[in-house]
Design a protein around this motif. Sequence first.
Motif, PDB file in Angstrom:
ATOM      1  N   ASP A  39      37.246  34.977  36.432  1.00 30.49           N
ATOM      2  CA  ASP A  39      36.870  33.970  37.420  1.00 30.49           C
ATOM      3  C   ASP A  39      35.819  33.002  36.923  1.00 30.49           C
ATOM      4  OD1 ASP A  39      35.002  36.043  37.257  1.00 30.49           O
ATOM      5  OD2 ASP A  39      34.258  35.671  39.290  1.00 30.49           O
ATOM      6  N   ARG A  40      35.549  33.001  35.615  1.00 28.11           N
ATOM      7  CA  ARG A  40      34.441  32.172  35.128  1.00 28.11           C
ATOM      8  C   ARG A  40      34.698  31.654  33.723  1.00 28.11           C
ATOM      9  NH1 ARG A  40      30.368  37.253  35.378  1.00 28.11           N
ATOM     10  NH2 ARG A  40      31.810  37.782  37.056  1.00 28.11           N
ATOM     11  N   SER A  41      33.871  30.701  33.307  1.00 27.22           N
ATOM     12  CA  SER A  41      34.001  30.117  31.974  1.00 27.22           C
ATOM     13  C   SER A  41      32.956  30.673  31.014  1.00 27.22           C
ATOM     14  CB  SER A  41      33.857  28.588  32.054  1.00 27.22           C
ATOM     15  OG  SER A  41      32.586  28.233  32.593  1.00 27.22           O
ATOM     16  N   PRO A 258      41.138  31.920  47.695  1.00 27.67           N
ATOM     17  CA  PRO A 258      42.416  31.840  46.970  1.00 27.67           C
ATOM     18  C   PRO A 258      42.249  31.363  45.535  1.00 27.67           C
ATOM     19  CG  PRO A 258      42.184  29.979  48.463  1.00 27.67           C
ATOM     20  CD  PRO A 258      41.062  30.919  48.782  1.00 27.67           C
ATOM     21  N   GLU A 259      41.082  30.805  45.220  1.00 20.33           N
ATOM     22  CA  GLU A 259      40.840  30.322  43.857  1.00 20.33           C
ATOM     23  C   GLU A 259      40.592  31.448  42.864  1.00 20.33           C
ATOM     24  OE1 GLU A 259      36.723  30.981  45.499  1.00 20.33           O
ATOM     25  OE2 GLU A 259      38.670  30.339  46.273  1.00 20.33           O
ATOM     26  N   LEU A 260      40.301  32.657  43.372  1.00 17.21           N
ATOM     27  CA  LEU A 260      39.995  33.777  42.485  1.00 17.21           C
ATOM     28  C   LEU A 260      41.275  34.497  42.052  1.00 17.21           C
ATOM     29  CD1 LEU A 260      36.855  35.318  44.227  1.00 17.21           C
ATOM     30  CD2 LEU A 260      36.943  33.789  42.254  1.00 17.21           C
ATOM     31  N   PRO A 261      41.361  34.878  40.775  1.00 12.89           N
ATOM     32  CA  PRO A 261      42.536  35.606  40.290  1.00 12.89           C
ATOM     33  C   PRO A 261      42.689  36.939  41.023  1.00 12.89           C
ATOM     34  CG  PRO A 261      41.196  34.791  38.461  1.00 12.89           C
ATOM     35  CD  PRO A 261      40.402  34.588  39.708  1.00 12.89           C
ATOM     36  N   VAL A 268      36.705  43.539  42.920  1.00  3.05           N
ATOM     37  CA  VAL A 268      35.686  43.413  43.966  1.00  3.05           C
ATOM     38  C   VAL A 268      35.981  44.382  45.108  1.00  3.05           C
ATOM     39  CG1 VAL A 268      34.683  41.874  45.692  1.00  3.05           C
ATOM     40  CG2 VAL A 268      35.129  41.027  43.386  1.00  3.05           C
ATOM     41  N   ALA A 269      37.239  44.479  45.502  1.00  3.85           N
ATOM     42  CA  ALA A 269      37.595  45.397  46.590  1.00  3.85           C
ATOM     43  C   ALA A 269      37.258  46.837  46.228  1.00  3.85           C
ATOM     44  CB  ALA A 269      39.082  45.266  46.900  1.00  3.85           C
ATOM     45  N   ARG A 270      37.464  47.203  44.958  1.00  2.00           N
ATOM     46  CA  ARG A 270      37.197  48.578  44.520  1.00  2.00           C
ATOM     47  C   ARG A 270      35.692  48.850  44.433  1.00  2.00           C
ATOM     48  NH1 ARG A 270      39.744  48.196  40.282  1.00  2.00           N
ATOM     49  NH2 ARG A 270      38.083  47.870  38.779  1.00  2.00           N
ATOM     50  N   GLU A 271      34.946  47.927  43.844  1.00  2.00           N
ATOM     51  CA  GLU A 271      33.517  48.152  43.611  1.00  2.00           C
ATOM     52  C   GLU A 271      32.660  47.903  44.844  1.00  2.00           C
ATOM     53  OE1 GLU A 271      32.294  45.906  40.224  1.00  2.00           O
ATOM     54  OE2 GLU A 271      33.382  47.198  38.812  1.00  2.00           O
ATOM     55  N   TRP A 272      33.198  47.196  45.840  1.00  2.00           N
ATOM     56  CA  TRP A 272      32.429  46.868  47.036  1.00  2.00           C
ATOM     57  C   TRP A 272      33.055  47.495  48.275  1.00  2.00           C
ATOM     58  CZ3 TRP A 272      27.984  43.718  47.333  1.00  2.00           C
ATOM     59  CH2 TRP A 272      27.559  43.202  46.093  1.00  2.00           C
ATOM     60  N   ARG A 273      33.584  48.694  48.119  1.00  2.00           N
ATOM     61  CA  ARG A 273      34.212  49.368  49.261  1.00  2.00           C
ATOM     62  C   ARG A 273      33.217  49.596  50.395  1.00  2.00           C
ATOM     63  NH1 ARG A 273      36.692  52.408  45.030  1.00  2.00           N
ATOM     64  NH2 ARG A 273      35.019  53.954  45.216  1.00  2.00           N
ATOM     65  N   ASP A 274      31.973  49.901  50.042  1.00  2.00           N
ATOM     66  CA  ASP A 274      30.961  50.185  51.063  1.00  2.00           C
ATOM     67  C   ASP A 274      29.806  49.209  50.893  1.00  2.00           C
ATOM     68  OD1 ASP A 274      29.148  51.140  52.854  1.00  2.00           O
ATOM     69  OD2 ASP A 274      29.232  53.213  52.200  1.00  2.00           O
ATOM     70  N   THR A 275      29.938  48.034  51.470  1.00  2.00           N
ATOM     71  CA  THR A 275      28.903  47.016  51.299  1.00  2.00           C
ATOM     72  C   THR A 275      27.590  47.437  51.946  1.00  2.00           C
ATOM     73  OG1 THR A 275      29.729  45.850  53.269  1.00  2.00           O
ATOM     74  CG2 THR A 275      30.541  45.114  51.121  1.00  2.00           C
ATOM     75  N   GLU A 276      27.664  48.232  52.995  1.00  2.00           N
ATOM     76  CA  GLU A 276      26.430  48.653  53.659  1.00  2.00           C
ATOM     77  C   GLU A 276      25.631  49.609  52.760  1.00  2.00           C
ATOM     78  OE1 GLU A 276      25.292  47.226  56.334  1.00  2.00           O
ATOM     79  OE2 GLU A 276      27.115  46.016  56.223  1.00  2.00           O
ATOM     80  N   GLN A 277      26.330  50.494  52.076  1.00  2.00           N
ATOM     81  CA  GLN A 277      25.644  51.384  51.140  1.00  2.00           C
ATOM     82  C   GLN A 277      25.029  50.584  49.991  1.00  2.00           C
ATOM     83  OE1 GLN A 277      28.113  54.358  49.287  1.00  2.00           O
ATOM     84  NE2 GLN A 277      26.419  55.292  48.177  1.00  2.00           N
ATOM     85  N   ILE A 278      25.770  49.630  49.468  1.00  2.00           N
ATOM     86  CA  ILE A 278      25.239  48.778  48.400  1.00  2.00           C
ATOM     87  C   ILE A 278      23.988  48.062  48.879  1.00  2.00           C
ATOM     88  CG2 ILE A 278      25.714  46.729  47.000  1.00  2.00           C
ATOM     89  CD1 ILE A 278      28.645  47.627  46.909  1.00  2.00           C
ATOM     90  N   LYS A 279      24.011  47.547  50.102  1.00  2.00           N
ATOM     91  CA  LYS A 279      22.848  46.831  50.632  1.00  2.00           C
ATOM     92  C   LYS A 279      21.647  47.761  50.752  1.00  2.00           C
ATOM     93  CE  LYS A 279      20.773  43.216  52.418  1.00  2.00           C
ATOM     94  NZ  LYS A 279      19.441  43.762  52.711  1.00  2.00           N
TER      95      LYS A 279
END
Length: 296
Positions: A39-41, A258-261, A268-279
């Motif tokens: 997603d980046r250069s 939609p711009e992201l591959p 992102v879905a796998r690594e951020w399954r629990d956004t509240e725990q990450i926070k």
Amino acid sequence: MLSTVRKFGRVMRAVSTRDPDQRVRRLYQLPDPSTQFADRSTRYINIGYWADERTTVDGAGEAVAALLADAARFEPGQDILDLGCGYGDQDFLWLKEKSPRVIHALDVTPHQIDGARRRAAEEGVADRLRFQVGTATELPFEDGTFDRVVALDAAQHFNTRTRFFREAFRVLRPGGMIGTVDTIPLDETTPRRTFRATRFSLYRFSVPDENWYDRAGYARRLGAAGFAQASVTSVREHTWEPWFRYWSGIARHPSAHPELPPEVLETVAREWRDTEQIKRELDLLDYVVAVAVKPR
């Protein structure tokens, strides 16, 4: 299914090794670069400095590299040592914008060094950007070789950061400066085992216990290594906090990006399954810019 099992096996081999440098090397070898940077250069591996809501991932990575260069007072004609350099994007930026005489850059991960070397050769700057595999705690340089020694979002992994401080002091010229951008705990009494989120596994498995201290402890250890004028400044409001807003926003609303591959959205879905725990865990972490001077 087979690829998942294989990846799990690589993760277990990485975290189970007793050699701290080998553990870091194996953990940083796990991501596939074609997916990691789809997603980046750029190939920055850092939290980034997010000036406002319009900041991109590429812009955040570049901004934190520029922040470190300014904090360490880069000047034209200097000899610079960059430790834990990753793919070396910051070194190419500094060469262009700060005009050092030469930058030597070390990292323990061979495939990252290989990528940086190829790029330096392609751009015709291999004589001024010199990449090699190595560790920050056993530097292959003579005393008093460099004007600046820096580590961008890497020193938390060094075994140990105190040994790095001593080596940096040794290879710096009198009047030279050390500079880091680094992750540390807000409260050094917070156990590292607190960090259970997949996104923060590096802090659980690849930060030595001896490196787990707060801003005051950081400044004390710089002083103990011989440095003067130590300054350790938190920048978490422009780093961890907007970093969380950016990635958690993608995790919660993937269809809005939609711009992201697809492979990026899957990661992102796998690594951020629990956004509240990450926070919750993120709220325990600090992000600092530290600088100090070797007395003349």
